[in-house]
Design a protein around this motif. Structure first.
Motif, mmCIF file in Angstrom:
data_model
loop_
_atom_site.group_PDB
_atom_site.id
_atom_site.type_symbol
_atom_site.label_atom_id
_atom_site.label_comp_id
_atom_site.label_asym_id
_atom_site.label_seq_id
_atom_site.Cartn_x
_atom_site.Cartn_y
_atom_site.Cartn_z
ATOM 1 N N SER A 43 0.851 -1.376 0.046
ATOM 2 C CA SER A 43 -0.216 -0.009 0.038
ATOM 3 C C SER A 43 0.846 1.185 0.052
ATOM 4 C CB SER A 43 -0.963 -0.003 1.196
ATOM 5 O OG SER A 43 -0.223 0.210 2.430
ATOM 6 N N GLN A 44 1.993 1.212 0.416
ATOM 7 C CA GLN A 44 3.015 2.453 0.537
ATOM 8 C C GLN A 44 4.262 2.048 -0.288
ATOM 9 O OE1 GLN A 44 3.307 3.404 4.666
ATOM 10 N NE2 GLN A 44 1.469 3.670 4.896
ATOM 11 N N TRP A 45 4.164 1.705 -1.566
ATOM 12 C CA TRP A 45 5.132 1.007 -2.458
ATOM 13 C C TRP A 45 6.325 2.149 -2.571
ATOM 14 C CZ3 TRP A 45 7.014 -3.312 -3.040
ATOM 15 C CH2 TRP A 45 7.776 -3.515 -4.290
ATOM 16 N N ASP A 46 6.075 3.461 -2.495
ATOM 17 C CA ASP A 46 7.215 4.471 -2.854
ATOM 18 C C ASP A 46 7.999 4.357 -1.485
ATOM 19 O OD1 ASP A 46 6.377 5.116 -5.243
ATOM 20 O OD2 ASP A 46 5.365 6.868 -4.434
ATOM 21 N N SER A 47 7.444 4.354 -0.310
ATOM 22 C CA SER A 47 8.151 4.119 1.014
ATOM 23 C C SER A 47 8.845 2.974 1.099
ATOM 24 C CB SER A 47 7.254 4.329 2.170
ATOM 25 O OG SER A 47 6.425 5.399 2.055
ATOM 26 N N THR A 48 8.173 2.046 0.606
ATOM 27 C CA THR A 48 8.924 0.440 0.644
ATOM 28 C C THR A 48 10.336 0.670 -0.219
ATOM 29 O OG1 THR A 48 6.942 -0.579 0.897
ATOM 30 C CG2 THR A 48 8.632 -1.922 0.142
ATOM 31 N N LEU A 49 10.118 1.186 -1.488
ATOM 32 C CA LEU A 49 11.343 1.209 -2.272
ATOM 33 C C LEU A 49 12.407 2.091 -1.490
ATOM 34 C CD1 LEU A 49 9.862 1.555 -5.697
ATOM 35 C CD2 LEU A 49 10.894 -0.331 -4.650
ATOM 36 N N TYR A 50 11.793 3.256 -1.026
ATOM 37 C CA TYR A 50 12.903 3.978 -0.123
ATOM 38 C C TYR A 50 13.467 3.514 0.852
ATOM 39 C CZ TYR A 50 14.710 7.973 2.583
ATOM 40 O OH TYR A 50 15.761 8.666 3.308
ATOM 41 N N LEU A 51 12.852 2.490 1.762
ATOM 42 C CA LEU A 51 13.174 1.751 2.799
ATOM 43 C C LEU A 51 14.357 0.849 2.490
ATOM 44 C CD1 LEU A 51 10.192 1.312 5.113
ATOM 45 C CD2 LEU A 51 12.357 2.873 5.777
ATOM 46 N N PHE A 52 14.065 0.239 1.136
ATOM 47 C CA PHE A 52 14.818 -0.862 0.758
ATOM 48 C C PHE A 52 16.250 -0.385 0.145
ATOM 49 C CE2 PHE A 52 11.477 -3.723 1.705
ATOM 50 C CZ PHE A 52 12.425 -5.057 2.045
ATOM 51 N N GLU A 53 16.228 0.956 -0.271
ATOM 52 C CA GLU A 53 17.296 1.349 -0.904
ATOM 53 C C GLU A 53 18.222 2.134 0.177
ATOM 54 O OE1 GLU A 53 18.540 4.358 -4.624
ATOM 55 O OE2 GLU A 53 16.596 3.657 -4.441
ATOM 56 N N TYR A 54 17.606 2.810 1.133
ATOM 57 C CA TYR A 54 18.625 3.754 1.980
ATOM 58 C C TYR A 54 18.549 3.230 3.629
ATOM 59 C CZ TYR A 54 18.333 7.005 -1.761
ATOM 60 O OH TYR A 54 18.388 7.576 -2.909
ATOM 61 N N GLU A 55 17.754 2.183 4.006
ATOM 62 C CA GLU A 55 17.358 1.952 5.472
ATOM 63 C C GLU A 55 18.099 0.333 5.484
ATOM 64 O OE1 GLU A 55 16.765 3.652 8.346
ATOM 65 O OE2 GLU A 55 16.774 5.359 6.847
ATOM 66 N N TYR A 56 17.408 -0.430 4.843
ATOM 67 C CA TYR A 56 17.658 -1.808 5.057
ATOM 68 C C TYR A 56 18.813 -2.248 4.398
ATOM 69 C CZ TYR A 56 12.587 -1.904 6.271
ATOM 70 O OH TYR A 56 11.490 -1.653 6.477
ATOM 71 N N GLN A 57 19.605 -3.076 4.967
ATOM 72 C CA GLN A 57 21.003 -3.564 4.237
ATOM 73 C C GLN A 57 20.914 -4.988 3.857
ATOM 74 O OE1 GLN A 57 23.232 -2.624 7.779
ATOM 75 N NE2 GLN A 57 22.556 -0.311 7.562
ATOM 76 N N VAL A 58 20.022 -5.273 2.873
ATOM 77 C CA VAL A 58 20.062 -6.625 2.593
ATOM 78 C C VAL A 58 21.330 -6.965 1.407
ATOM 79 C CG1 VAL A 58 18.658 -8.249 0.997
ATOM 80 C CG2 VAL A 58 17.567 -6.259 2.280
ATOM 81 N N PRO A 59 22.085 -8.172 1.861
ATOM 82 C CA PRO A 59 23.316 -8.234 1.075
ATOM 83 C C PRO A 59 22.830 -8.883 -0.233
ATOM 84 C CG PRO A 59 22.809 -9.611 2.748
ATOM 85 C CD PRO A 59 21.794 -8.796 2.956
ATOM 86 N N LEU A 60 23.803 -8.738 -1.339
ATOM 87 C CA LEU A 60 23.708 -9.580 -2.515
ATOM 88 C C LEU A 60 22.586 -9.170 -3.488
ATOM 89 C CD1 LEU A 60 24.748 -13.024 -1.106
ATOM 90 C CD2 LEU A 60 26.102 -11.298 -1.947
#
Length: 153
Positions: A43-60
């Motif tokens: 429901s908040q896809w723009d925020s989700t993309l932002y979080l995955f780009e700048y907050e979450y540190q998913v390796p690989l």
């Protein structure tokens, strides 16, 4: 010695009775938590993309692929868990996803680590014990056993 045996039988009887609602409640609770998180991401896809780009540190993985993958996992696996289909493998998948969420988001250590521990224990229980009596897994197992017995195998 008979008292000990009687006590043991009572404990076994009650643990068998209580395991059904406990496993069902665990499945539904954890499934709802992850499904709700997936709906929020969607429901908040723009925020989700932002979080995955700048907050979450998913390796690989790239942030976009990580966002799609996480949302898919949080929307798909809980449905299987709710109905008790492939419960052990589904719970294992969500268990691993839960670990990755804690690793990828340092903020969780301060705010939600206890919740993730609780969900981890509930998921580990489901991996070990399965979905219980009120699950499609059990229905499928009983149906296949009945078919085997009918065929004389």
């Amino acid at each position: 010695m008979q008292r000990i045996r009687y006590f043991n039988q009572q404990v076994m009887k009650w643990s068998s009775v209580l395991s059904t609602p406990f496993l069902l409640l665990s499945r539904l609770w954890v499934a709802w938590v992850f499904f709700k998180s997936g709906l929020l991401k969607l429901s908040q896809w723009d925020s989700t993309l932002y979080l995955f780009e700048y907050e979450y540190q998913v390796p690989l993985l790239s942030p976009v692929i990580s966002a799609y993958l996480a949302t898919s996992v949080e929307l798909g696996l809980p449905i299987l868990l709710m109905i008790g289909l492939f419960t052990r493998i589904t719970a294992l998948g969500l268990f691993m996803f839960n670990i990755m969420a804690v690793i990828a988001s340092p903020v969780l250590w301060e705010q939600g680590f206890v919740d993730h521990q609780l969900w981890g224990v509930m998921l580990a229980t489901l991996v070990i014990w399965g979905g219980g009596r009120v699950s499609l897994d059990r229905w499928i197992r009983q149906d296949s056993q009945k078919m085997s017995n009918d065929q004389g195998l």
